[in-house]
Design an enzyme around this catalytic site. Structure first.
Site, PDB file in Angstrom:
ATOM      1  N   GLY A 102     -10.093  -7.993  -5.704  1.00  0.00           N
ATOM      2  CA  GLY A 102      -8.739  -8.264  -6.471  1.00  0.00           C
ATOM      3  C   GLY A 102      -8.225  -9.563  -6.152  1.00  0.00           C
ATOM      4  O   GLY A 102      -9.143 -10.562  -5.952  1.00  0.00           O
ATOM      5  N   ILE A 103      -6.916  -9.754  -6.225  1.00  0.00           N
ATOM      6  CA  ILE A 103      -6.541 -11.227  -6.194  1.00  0.00           C
ATOM      7  C   ILE A 103      -6.834 -11.698  -4.860  1.00  0.00           C
ATOM      8  O   ILE A 103      -7.071 -12.845  -4.621  1.00  0.00           O
ATOM      9  CB  ILE A 103      -4.838 -11.304  -6.312  1.00  0.00           C
ATOM     10  CG1 ILE A 103      -4.495 -12.659  -6.592  1.00  0.00           C
ATOM     11  CG2 ILE A 103      -3.997 -10.400  -5.497  1.00  0.00           C
ATOM     12  CD1 ILE A 103      -2.908 -12.905  -7.093  1.00  0.00           C
ATOM     13  N   THR A 139      -4.910  -5.189  -8.660  1.00  0.00           N
ATOM     14  CA  THR A 139      -4.594  -6.617  -9.276  1.00  0.00           C
ATOM     15  C   THR A 139      -4.581  -6.384 -10.669  1.00  0.00           C
ATOM     16  O   THR A 139      -3.645  -6.551 -11.435  1.00  0.00           O
ATOM     17  CB  THR A 139      -5.461  -7.586  -8.833  1.00  0.00           C
ATOM     18  OG1 THR A 139      -5.296  -7.781  -7.443  1.00  0.00           O
ATOM     19  CG2 THR A 139      -5.014  -8.905  -9.407  1.00  0.00           C
ATOM     20  N   GLU A 159      13.107  -7.271 -11.194  1.00  0.00           N
ATOM     21  CA  GLU A 159      12.954  -6.192 -10.500  1.00  0.00           C
ATOM     22  C   GLU A 159      13.827  -5.697  -9.405  1.00  0.00           C
ATOM     23  O   GLU A 159      14.706  -6.334  -8.965  1.00  0.00           O
ATOM     24  CB  GLU A 159      11.380  -6.015 -10.332  1.00  0.00           C
ATOM     25  CG  GLU A 159      10.569  -6.235 -11.327  1.00  0.00           C
ATOM     26  CD  GLU A 159       9.296  -5.933 -11.158  1.00  0.00           C
ATOM     27  OE1 GLU A 159       8.666  -6.057  -9.847  1.00  0.00           O
ATOM     28  OE2 GLU A 159       8.312  -6.396 -12.114  1.00  0.00           O
ATOM     29  N   ASP A 205     -10.817   2.338   2.572  1.00  0.00           N
ATOM     30  CA  ASP A 205     -12.008   1.959   3.194  1.00  0.00           C
ATOM     31  C   ASP A 205     -11.780   0.843   4.234  1.00  0.00           C
ATOM     32  O   ASP A 205     -12.313   1.023   5.170  1.00  0.00           O
ATOM     33  CB  ASP A 205     -12.951   1.621   2.126  1.00  0.00           C
ATOM     34  CG  ASP A 205     -13.245   2.485   1.102  1.00  0.00           C
ATOM     35  OD1 ASP A 205     -13.196   3.689   1.411  1.00  0.00           O
ATOM     36  OD2 ASP A 205     -13.613   2.148  -0.104  1.00  0.00           O
ATOM     37  N   HIS A 265       6.321   4.706  -6.073  1.00  0.00           N
ATOM     38  CA  HIS A 265       6.858   3.854  -7.222  1.00  0.00           C
ATOM     39  C   HIS A 265       7.590   5.241  -8.026  1.00  0.00           C
ATOM     40  O   HIS A 265       6.955   6.200  -8.453  1.00  0.00           O
ATOM     41  CB  HIS A 265       5.808   3.454  -7.927  1.00  0.00           C
ATOM     42  CG  HIS A 265       6.346   2.184  -9.132  1.00  0.00           C
ATOM     43  ND1 HIS A 265       7.020   2.822 -10.188  1.00  0.00           N
ATOM     44  CD2 HIS A 265       6.300   0.987  -9.396  1.00  0.00           C
ATOM     45  CE1 HIS A 265       7.316   1.453 -10.817  1.00  0.00           C
ATOM     46  NE2 HIS A 265       7.121   0.678 -10.365  1.00  0.00           N
ATOM     47  N   ARG A 301      13.271   0.855  -3.934  1.00  0.00           N
ATOM     48  CA  ARG A 301      12.180   1.863  -4.638  1.00  0.00           C
ATOM     49  C   ARG A 301      12.547   3.296  -3.889  1.00  0.00           C
ATOM     50  O   ARG A 301      12.429   4.359  -4.423  1.00  0.00           O
ATOM     51  CB  ARG A 301      10.886   1.569  -4.662  1.00  0.00           C
ATOM     52  CG  ARG A 301      10.705   0.629  -5.656  1.00  0.00           C
ATOM     53  CD  ARG A 301       9.159   0.064  -5.745  1.00  0.00           C
ATOM     54  NE  ARG A 301       8.984  -0.961  -6.780  1.00  0.00           N
ATOM     55  CZ  ARG A 301       7.839  -1.454  -7.118  1.00  0.00           C
ATOM     56  NH1 ARG A 301       6.911  -1.203  -6.465  1.00  0.00           N
ATOM     57  NH2 ARG A 301       8.036  -2.413  -8.122  1.00  0.00           N
ATOM     58  N   HIS A 342       1.992   4.042  -4.389  1.00  0.00           N
ATOM     59  CA  HIS A 342       1.903   2.928  -5.164  1.00  0.00           C
ATOM     60  C   HIS A 342       1.392   1.788  -4.191  1.00  0.00           C
ATOM     61  O   HIS A 342       0.297   1.054  -4.376  1.00  0.00           O
ATOM     62  CB  HIS A 342       3.030   2.490  -5.556  1.00  0.00           C
ATOM     63  CG  HIS A 342       3.059   1.419  -6.660  1.00  0.00           C
ATOM     64  ND1 HIS A 342       2.327   1.096  -7.561  1.00  0.00           N
ATOM     65  CD2 HIS A 342       3.797   0.093  -6.333  1.00  0.00           C
ATOM     66  CE1 HIS A 342       2.315  -0.132  -8.080  1.00  0.00           C
ATOM     67  NE2 HIS A 342       3.379  -0.725  -7.411  1.00  0.00           N
ATOM     68  N   GLU A 368      -3.395  -6.159   0.328  1.00  0.00           N
ATOM     69  CA  GLU A 368      -2.876  -4.805   0.567  1.00  0.00           C
ATOM     70  C   GLU A 368      -3.459  -4.115   1.909  1.00  0.00           C
ATOM     71  O   GLU A 368      -2.810  -3.469   2.456  1.00  0.00           O
ATOM     72  CB  GLU A 368      -3.083  -3.784  -0.888  1.00  0.00           C
ATOM     73  CG  GLU A 368      -2.165  -2.561  -0.318  1.00  0.00           C
ATOM     74  CD  GLU A 368      -2.077  -1.707  -1.617  1.00  0.00           C
ATOM     75  OE1 GLU A 368      -2.433  -2.004  -2.640  1.00  0.00           O
ATOM     76  OE2 GLU A 368      -1.444  -0.502  -1.236  1.00  0.00           O
ATOM     77  N   ARG A 421       8.055  -2.899   0.842  1.00  0.00           N
ATOM     78  CA  ARG A 421       7.923  -4.195   0.033  1.00  0.00           C
ATOM     79  C   ARG A 421       8.784  -4.545  -1.127  1.00  0.00           C
ATOM     80  O   ARG A 421       9.147  -3.589  -1.807  1.00  0.00           O
ATOM     81  CB  ARG A 421       6.428  -4.200  -0.366  1.00  0.00           C
ATOM     82  CG  ARG A 421       5.935  -5.331  -1.317  1.00  0.00           C
ATOM     83  CD  ARG A 421       4.551  -5.023  -1.738  1.00  0.00           C
ATOM     84  NE  ARG A 421       4.496  -4.000  -2.807  1.00  0.00           N
ATOM     85  CZ  ARG A 421       4.306  -4.126  -3.787  1.00  0.00           C
ATOM     86  NH1 ARG A 421       4.678  -5.078  -4.580  1.00  0.00           N
ATOM     87  NH2 ARG A 421       4.483  -2.868  -4.770  1.00  0.00           N
TER      88      ARG A 421
HETATM   89  C1  SIN Z   1       5.993  -2.675 -11.309  1.00  0.00           C
HETATM   90  O1  SIN Z   1       5.780  -3.435 -12.219  1.00  0.00           O
HETATM   91  O2  SIN Z   1       6.757  -1.715 -11.463  1.00  0.00           O
HETATM   92  C2  SIN Z   1       5.127  -2.639 -10.114  1.00  0.00           C
HETATM   93  C3  SIN Z   1       5.298  -4.075  -9.422  1.00  0.00           C
HETATM   94  C4  SIN Z   1       5.014  -3.720  -8.018  1.00  0.00           C
HETATM   95  O3  SIN Z   1       4.712  -2.897  -7.639  1.00  0.00           O
HETATM   96  O4  SIN Z   1       5.291  -4.934  -7.423  1.00  0.00           O
END
Ligand code: SIN
Length: 525
Positions: free
Chosen positions: A27-28, A57, A127, A223, A244, A290, A351, A375, A386
């Site tokens: 991933g990233i 990612t 967000e 893992d 989420h 969240r 999430h 992560e 987070r």
């Molecule tokens: C989302 O697009 O709602 C997820 C973004 C995130 O979990 O940082």
């Protein structure tokens, strides 16, 4: 891989490879660290369990947060991150994230990432729990896919980086608290191999697949945490799981994330009676943290005795919404829902894991030569919860710091033969069924609302199975379930110990935060 009664496997009998960096995960965090290491002249191998594109990612919609706007600043971003983290963030780690983040994002842009912009100005989204618009996004709601594209292309044409797909890391090879490499199962050749490295980086991602309801790809089975714990590394904050609030909930359809950015653009949550309920729960309404939104949804479901709440964007300009969220629009349409017309049935789902393998600010774990970022790692930047869109940033910032620190790391010269006991008697039960049982136990007992009784039961379940798994794991799928079992046990144990509610950990029997718990739970084998 042979299934049988083999124990004490000697690594000298296996194919061996020698690299400077062995990075587990694509991933990233894994690919960016690989890029940064290659820039420093290192030879890097990236090992990934399935395909390079199968990662959290790639699926990330919302975006990447960075204080780049003239009305924003790292100190405002810091403040929002600390508030979301509910008293458990490492403030130094947060400072590093918000100050180094913008530079890393600009680097990503220089590498070719095309974030949405108008007349040369980045278009920034909002967000939950962000006090400013500061979320960069790409192709509307395909931010992760764009980042993954850029980093994968770079890795593909960079002679310093080799990416191997279908390589499942089984265990870390640690001697006298120094990590020298990883024992890896090559799924194509169906055999074990040894990858030695000066620097070993865990970037294996998350663990959402421990839950029945989750937003993660199939590979996210914890893992890295399991391997590191087995090898003797410290793991921290595992009780904090972010759920989420808005994942599409249609019978038979895959759980598909409806980005928080949809609420950021004005989307409203309604219960089955059509009532908007979030203003009753929090002053930020749909953009509350969240965990608050998740519990509000669960409360509404209980109060209205229904199985669904709905995300409604019918009051917004449909063209604008469809342009801003093309992936969501397309996926909903494929599933028979017209965004802007039909209310979208949504449910909370696991999430993101705030906890993971404990690291310092340079990504060093408690085992020399073993680093972690993304992560799978926990340097305390997210605390108990987070802030949305901070995770892609975290992968960049701490990946870079690993490379800067690891330049100076030299392992002591030691013999490096290892006797492993990863193969043993095949289990007498169906581990596929066990996988489903783990998911169901986690959903029921370690979900968004927990109780001491439920966690006790879950812990007893995991202890029973972990005991059976002590030496066993006769093929890679079995190893994966073994990892899930280990991580499930650690999460439920930590959640049982923490007799308070904070961030991503809510105990119905201890519903308030407790000052005496303003500390971390750290496990070491
Ligand atoms: C989302 O697009 O709602 C997820 C973004 C995130 O979990 O940082």
């Amino acid at each position: 891989m042979p299934r049988g009664y083999l124990v004490n496997f000697d690594t000298r009998q296996l194919p061996q490879e020698e690299w400077e960096y062995v990075i587990l995960g694509s991933g990233i965090a894994g690919l960016y660290t690989a890029w940064a290491a290659s820039q420093a002249g290192a030879k890097v191998v990236v090992l990934t369990k399935h395909t390079v594109l199968e990662s959290n990612t790639e699926k990330a919609q919302g975006g990447i947060a960075a204080a780049l706007d003239s009305t924003d600043s790292p100190s405002l971003h810091r403040q929002d991150t600390l508030s979301a983290g509910a008293g458990l963030c490492d403030e130094e780690a947060v400072d590093i994230l918000v100050h180094e983040g913008p530079r890393r994002v600009k680097e990503l842009i220089a590498l070719g990432a095309r974030f949405d912009a108008l007349n040369g100005e980045l278009l920034l989204g909002r967000e939950g729990a962000h006090s400013r618009r500061r979320i960069l996004h790409a192709a509307g709601d395909a931010t992760g896919a764009e980042i993954q594209r850029v980093l994968t292309e770079h890795a593909g044409r960079n002679p310093g980086i080799e990416v191997r797909e279908n390589h499942f890391a089984v265990d870390l090879l640690v001697h006298e608290n120094t990590c020298h490499g990883a024992l890896v199962y090559d799924l194509d050749e169906e055999r074990l191999k040894v990858f030695w490295g000066r620097v070993i980086v865990l970037a294996t991602g998350g663990l959402g697949q421990l839950y029945e309801q989750n937003t993660n790809p199939g590979v996210a089975t914890g893992d890295g945490v399991a391997m590191a714990y087995r090898a003797g590394a410290e793991v921290m904050d595992l009780e904090f799981i972010q759920f989420h609030p808005t994942v599409l909930s249609l019978p038979g359809a895959p759980r598909f994330l409806i980005s928080e950015a949809v609420r950021g653009e004005g989307g409203i949550l309604r219960n089955c009676r059509g009532e908007r309920f979030m203003p009753r729960y929090h002053e930020l309404a749909e953009l509350a943290p969240r965990d608050v939104v998740v519990r509000a949804i669960l409360n509404e479901l209980a109060e209205t005795n229904s199985k669904e709440v709905f995300l409604d964007v019918s009051h917004l300009d449909p063209e604008k919404i469809q342009r801003r969220f093309p992936t969501i629009t397309r996926t909903c349409r494929e599933l028979g829902l017209e965004i802007g017309k039909d209310p979208l049935p949504v449910t909370p789902a696991a999430h993101y894991a705030m906890g993971g393998v404990k690291t310092n600010l340079n990504g060093e774990t408690s085992i020399d030569g073993l680093y972690a970022c993304g992560e799978v790692a926990c340097q305390g930047v997210h605390g108990a919860n987070r802030l949305a869109s901070n995770s892609l940033l975290d992968g960049l910032v701490f990946g870079k710091r690993i490379v800067e620190h690891a330049r100076r790391w030299r392992p002591p010269r030691k013999r490096r033969e290892f006797a492993c006991d990863c193969l043993s008697a095949p289990l007498l039960f169906d581990y596929r069924e066990l996988r489903l049982a783990i998911k169901s136990v986690m959903n029921k007992s370690a979900g968004p609302v927990r109780t001491g009784g439920g966690l006790q039961e879950a812990l007893a379940f995991f202890e029973k199975w972990s005991h059976l798994f002590k030496h066993a794991a006769a093929d890679w799928e079995e190893m994966e379930v073994r990892n899930m079992c280990e991580v499930g046990r650690l999460i439920t144990h930590a959640a049982l110990l923490r007799t308070e509610s904070r961030g991503g950990h809510y105990r119905a029997d201890y519903p308030a935060p407790d000052e005496k718990w303003q500390k971390h739970i750290i496990f070491r084998r």
